[in-house]
Scaffold this active site. Sequence first.
Site, mmCIF file in Angstrom:
data_model
loop_
_atom_site.group_PDB
_atom_site.id
_atom_site.type_symbol
_atom_site.label_atom_id
_atom_site.label_comp_id
_atom_site.label_asym_id
_atom_site.label_seq_id
_atom_site.Cartn_x
_atom_site.Cartn_y
_atom_site.Cartn_z
ATOM 1 C CB SER A 106 -0.919 0.081 1.262
ATOM 2 O OG SER A 106 -1.802 -1.160 1.325
HETATM 3 N N1 SAM Z 1 0.162 -5.356 4.228
HETATM 4 C C1 SAM Z 1 1.023 -5.845 3.058
HETATM 5 C C2 SAM Z 1 2.457 -5.165 2.911
HETATM 6 O O1 SAM Z 1 2.697 -4.319 3.686
HETATM 7 O O2 SAM Z 1 3.023 -5.330 1.978
HETATM 8 C C3 SAM Z 1 0.320 -5.490 1.822
HETATM 9 C C4 SAM Z 1 -1.157 -6.432 1.873
HETATM 10 S S1 SAM Z 1 -1.858 -6.399 0.260
HETATM 11 C C5 SAM Z 1 -2.723 -4.974 0.170
HETATM 12 C C6 SAM Z 1 -3.095 -7.580 0.784
HETATM 13 C C7 SAM Z 1 -2.730 -8.864 1.129
HETATM 14 O O3 SAM Z 1 -3.581 -9.617 1.588
HETATM 15 C C8 SAM Z 1 -2.256 -9.640 -0.165
HETATM 16 O O4 SAM Z 1 -0.782 -10.192 -0.049
HETATM 17 C C9 SAM Z 1 -3.159 -10.821 -0.263
HETATM 18 O O5 SAM Z 1 -2.813 -12.123 -0.616
HETATM 19 C C10 SAM Z 1 -3.756 -11.144 1.315
HETATM 20 N N2 SAM Z 1 -4.954 -11.668 1.756
HETATM 21 C C11 SAM Z 1 -5.971 -11.497 0.888
HETATM 22 N N3 SAM Z 1 -7.105 -12.443 1.390
HETATM 23 C C12 SAM Z 1 -6.509 -12.856 2.610
HETATM 24 C C13 SAM Z 1 -6.709 -13.549 3.685
HETATM 25 N N4 SAM Z 1 -8.081 -14.170 3.840
HETATM 26 N N5 SAM Z 1 -6.083 -14.010 4.727
HETATM 27 C C14 SAM Z 1 -4.661 -13.600 4.524
HETATM 28 N N6 SAM Z 1 -4.114 -12.841 3.682
HETATM 29 C C15 SAM Z 1 -4.739 -12.466 2.712
#
Ligand code: SAM
Length: 218
Positions: A62
């Site tokens: 993000s």
């Molecule tokens: N926090 C991260 C960073 O600092 O790089 C960015 C996160 S990215 C916007 C969203 C993440 O949520 C993705 O890697 C995606 O695979 C993960 N995601 C989506 N649904 C999820 C779930 N139910 N449980 C865990 N991770 C999930």
Amino acid sequence: MKDYVSECQQMVKTQLEARDIIDPRVLEAFSRVPRHEFVSINLREGAYVDYPLSIGEGQTISQPYMVALMTQALQLKGTERVLEVGTGSGYQAAILACLAGEVYSIERLPGLAEESETRLVRLGFGNVRIKVGDGTKGWEEFSPYDGIIVTAGSNQVPEPLLQQLNDGGRLVIPVGGEFLQDLKRVTRKGDKFVQESLGGCRFVPLIGEYGWREEVKN
Ligand code: SAM
């Protein structure tokens, strides 16, 4: 060789301090964590710019301001146990590691979880534990959490996350439609959950039992 240290300081000044990020501990954490280490080499040029970047597998790290806004909303003092849903690159987890006692982070994509675990160990963030799984169900083993941060957009507030929140604890989560969401902070007060809106945002979908269904999103 690019001067990432001064780019990082500039980012803190112009993108965070100049907006509404005022918690000195949060600002300090952002100046300490080397964001360029969390993106692939070909994207490093833009590691400190004011927008999200690709981290592969269709996911993103993000925009710095959004990470800061969500972090500040947790109001961490230093000793808390925090759960993150959506490890991605591990950048948010590293920021949390500077601000809380213990950080637990769940990622549904094994490739990303493995990469960020290696990265966080290499960079010396020893108080972060990562697992692969569906974060909409939380991580019961280490609950209750003083803070929970969901870094993907959901169509609902997952009930297990509310149940795993400590009394007085805060959950920060984007909730809404597939493309636009409202950033919500939910504070637990005994059996009551008080909701506030922190503004509009746009996140990749939270896919899981208490979020979007996988077949719709992929
Ligand atoms: N926090 C991260 C960073 O600092 O790089 C960015 C996160 S990215 C916007 C969203 C993440 O949520 C993705 O890697 C995606 O695979 C993960 N995601 C989506 N649904 C999820 C779930 N139910 N449980 C865990 N991770 C999930």
